[in-house]
Design a protein around this motif. Structure first.
Motif, mmCIF file in Angstrom:
data_model
loop_
_atom_site.group_PDB
_atom_site.id
_atom_site.type_symbol
_atom_site.label_atom_id
_atom_site.label_comp_id
_atom_site.label_asym_id
_atom_site.label_seq_id
_atom_site.Cartn_x
_atom_site.Cartn_y
_atom_site.Cartn_z
ATOM 1 N N LEU A 190 0.830 -1.207 0.000
ATOM 2 C CA LEU A 190 0.000 0.000 0.000
ATOM 3 C C LEU A 190 0.865 1.258 0.000
ATOM 4 O O LEU A 190 0.567 2.229 -0.700
ATOM 5 C CB LEU A 190 -0.928 -0.002 1.215
ATOM 6 N N GLU A 193 2.072 1.748 -3.411
ATOM 7 C CA GLU A 193 0.974 2.242 -4.243
ATOM 8 C C GLU A 193 0.756 3.739 -4.053
ATOM 9 O O GLU A 193 0.534 4.475 -4.997
ATOM 10 C CB GLU A 193 -0.327 1.510 -3.904
ATOM 11 N N GLU B 2 -4.687 13.596 1.536
ATOM 12 C CA GLU B 2 -4.758 12.902 0.255
ATOM 13 C C GLU B 2 -4.427 11.411 0.381
ATOM 14 O O GLU B 2 -4.939 10.573 -0.343
ATOM 15 C CB GLU B 2 -3.785 13.557 -0.736
ATOM 16 N N HIS B 3 -3.578 11.105 1.340
ATOM 17 C CA HIS B 3 -3.186 9.707 1.537
ATOM 18 C C HIS B 3 -4.376 8.829 1.886
ATOM 19 O O HIS B 3 -4.415 7.662 1.526
ATOM 20 C CB HIS B 3 -2.147 9.592 2.653
ATOM 21 N N ILE B 5 -7.468 8.949 0.904
ATOM 22 C CA ILE B 5 -8.308 8.493 -0.202
ATOM 23 C C ILE B 5 -7.621 7.359 -0.957
ATOM 24 O O ILE B 5 -8.263 6.393 -1.358
ATOM 25 C CB ILE B 5 -8.717 9.645 -1.154
ATOM 26 N N ILE B 6 -6.312 7.431 -1.106
ATOM 27 C CA ILE B 6 -5.592 6.346 -1.782
ATOM 28 C C ILE B 6 -5.781 5.045 -1.014
ATOM 29 O O ILE B 6 -6.051 3.998 -1.586
ATOM 30 C CB ILE B 6 -4.077 6.637 -1.854
ATOM 31 N N LYS B 7 -5.660 5.148 0.289
ATOM 32 C CA LYS B 7 -5.834 3.966 1.131
ATOM 33 C C LYS B 7 -7.228 3.376 0.929
ATOM 34 O O LYS B 7 -7.382 2.168 0.782
ATOM 35 C CB LYS B 7 -5.627 4.376 2.592
ATOM 36 N N LEU B 9 -9.227 3.782 -1.682
ATOM 37 C CA LEU B 9 -9.369 3.222 -3.029
ATOM 38 C C LEU B 9 -8.820 1.802 -3.055
ATOM 39 O O LEU B 9 -9.425 0.891 -3.624
ATOM 40 C CB LEU B 9 -8.623 4.095 -4.050
ATOM 41 N N SER B 10 -7.690 1.616 -2.419
ATOM 42 C CA SER B 10 -7.079 0.296 -2.368
ATOM 43 C C SER B 10 -7.952 -0.683 -1.590
ATOM 44 O O SER B 10 -8.106 -1.844 -1.981
ATOM 45 C CB SER B 10 -5.698 0.422 -1.737
ATOM 46 N N LYS B 13 -10.945 -1.720 -3.620
ATOM 47 C CA LYS B 13 -10.574 -2.708 -4.633
ATOM 48 C C LYS B 13 -10.504 -4.107 -4.033
ATOM 49 O O LYS B 13 -11.032 -5.065 -4.606
ATOM 50 C CB LYS B 13 -9.213 -2.342 -5.255
ATOM 51 N N LYS B 14 -9.883 -4.220 -2.868
ATOM 52 C CA LYS B 14 -9.739 -5.540 -2.232
ATOM 53 C C LYS B 14 -11.099 -6.143 -1.902
ATOM 54 O O LYS B 14 -11.349 -7.319 -2.151
ATOM 55 C CB LYS B 14 -8.887 -5.416 -0.954
ATOM 56 N N LEU B 36 -15.977 -1.070 5.163
ATOM 57 C CA LEU B 36 -14.857 -0.246 5.609
ATOM 58 C C LEU B 36 -15.124 0.489 6.920
ATOM 59 O O LEU B 36 -14.225 1.108 7.479
ATOM 60 C CB LEU B 36 -14.474 0.772 4.535
ATOM 61 N N CYS B 50 -13.166 10.684 -8.153
ATOM 62 C CA CYS B 50 -12.418 9.937 -9.168
ATOM 63 C C CYS B 50 -13.190 9.812 -10.474
ATOM 64 O O CYS B 50 -12.833 9.002 -11.338
ATOM 65 C CB CYS B 50 -12.092 8.544 -8.640
ATOM 66 N N LYS B 75 -2.510 0.092 -11.604
ATOM 67 C CA LYS B 75 -2.357 -1.357 -11.615
ATOM 68 C C LYS B 75 -2.644 -1.978 -12.971
ATOM 69 O O LYS B 75 -2.655 -3.198 -13.116
ATOM 70 C CB LYS B 75 -3.288 -1.998 -10.578
ATOM 71 N N GLN B 184 7.796 8.495 1.556
ATOM 72 C CA GLN B 184 6.947 7.893 2.580
ATOM 73 C C GLN B 184 7.864 7.315 3.634
ATOM 74 O O GLN B 184 8.723 6.487 3.324
ATOM 75 C CB GLN B 184 6.117 6.737 1.988
#
Lengths: 213, 213
Positions: A190, A193, B2-3, B5-7, B9-10, B13-14, B36, B50, B75, B184
């Motif tokens: 993650l 990513e 911002e981090h 939202i990426i988390k 999104l991932s 997906k899972k 979630l 998005c 991906k 990071q």
DNA sequence: TAGATTGTTAATCGATTAACAATC
DNA sequence: TAGATTGTTAATCGATTAACAATC
């Protein structure tokens, strides 16, 4: 988020230790806010939250501050952890310098594979069936979980039943905390990513700005 | 942030992949928010951010959603990374299953120690002086930095000069991002500290509640 | 049509910052 | 005393949630 203040307390401590090594005796909220890139109000508010007081005009005494932060972070005594799952990652973490530097001691590793057992090593690697007794006898509270993905949930449940209160979970699937067992999920994939996402979105912004100008 | 939202999104997906494997074709924002532990408003807002749209009444099509998320997370193509510093941690990460599972491929490792060089391995380990050329030729954008603490800053600077845009830093000292190089910081000691802090503060709360009642 | 779910706006919440009176 | 910095309150900001009109 509560996590953020812990992170800042740890950052304050690191900065303060550097300042102390440079001979500084006092420090002002402005010094720390500059170093961390936050406002001085937040520094003072954090300290107030932790019942740390300074002197109006005189700032905070570095030595007292470090000691107080150490106590808050539990660094006045050694923090013992165990590593469950002694594959490559588990073994690497067993020797992780960052732990030793921060008063964190790996008390033992555990694995199901008999070939990995070595109870005489500096950090012993023990069979999983010794887990419950070890946790009880040594008063272990925190475990790093580095078993293969498919064993994660089973082992997690086992650790909870053994009375573990904190788990650092390296599996990709995030696990939620319960009231008596805090879980921190560290998903390296993650984090990678995030980097790619940030790179792409930064590039897009740069482009659109280019177009706009 | 911002981090976050990426988390998410991932995470979406899972979950979606699991739902898809169970045969689900459509999904509603309520399904994802339940999974979630967030509000359905946030799910819909994330998708709106998005440019992902659904059908009022009909929800979202799982397959389309997964494909869209994959594109957003980069991906749709393999993401290549390099590992700088091939000590125990570096080597463990080289074989990290979580990367392979997420389309992340370790293109090479780099080290200063001649004894560690092995350019014929499945993932070659190369000398550091090959770094610049490799990054350029292979178009590498992201590096994991697992060198000893005292080499961190030097190597970080070198990576930046080589045109790396994302760095996952495992050193204890946090490093700030620059506009063209995102960093990071993964501090495992800090994560462990958080756990101890959470355990202690939870225990205190439980105590004071006990006193109050 | 009636019912359900999206897309979006307004409200809420928490974290951070600005401002300033207290005081060393 | 004058000046500087804390401690704290009010203002701001951003992220999340609630609510609801649009519409499938």
């Amino acid at each position: 988020m509560e996590h953020d203040i812990i992170k800042r307390l740890s950052q304050y401590k690191k900065i303060l230790q550097k300042l102390q090594s440079l001979g500084l005796v006092r420090v002002f909220s402005d010094n720390l806010s500059d170093a961390l890139g936050i406002s001085s109000s937040l520094v003072r508010k954090d300290f107030a939250t932790c019942n740390i007081t300074g002197k109006r005009r005189g700032g905070y005494v570095v030595e007292e501050l470090i000691e107080r932060l150490n106590t808050l972070l539990g660094k006045d005594q050694e923090q013992q952890i165990i590593i469950v799952g002694c594959g490559k990652l588990g073994l690497a973490l067993m020797n992780h310098k960052g732990f030793a530097n921060d008063q964190i001691r790996v008390a033992a590793g555990f694995d199901v594979d008999p070939a990995r057992i070595n109870s005489d090593a500096p950090v012993p690697i023990l069979p999983v069936d010794k887990l419950a007794a070890f946790i009880r006898n040594q008063g272990i509270q925190v475990a790093l979980l580095t078993v293969p993905e498919d064993a994660t949930l089973t082992m997690l449940e086992h650790l909870r039943q053994c009375g573990i209160h904190g788990i650092l979970n390296f599996a990709a699937v995030p696990v939620k905390s319960t009231p008596d067992c805090h879980v921190q999920n560290v998903s390296l994939a993650l984090e990678v990513e995030k980097l790619f996402y940030l790179i792409v979105s930064t590039a897009e912004n740069a482009n659109s700005e280019g177009i706009a100008s």
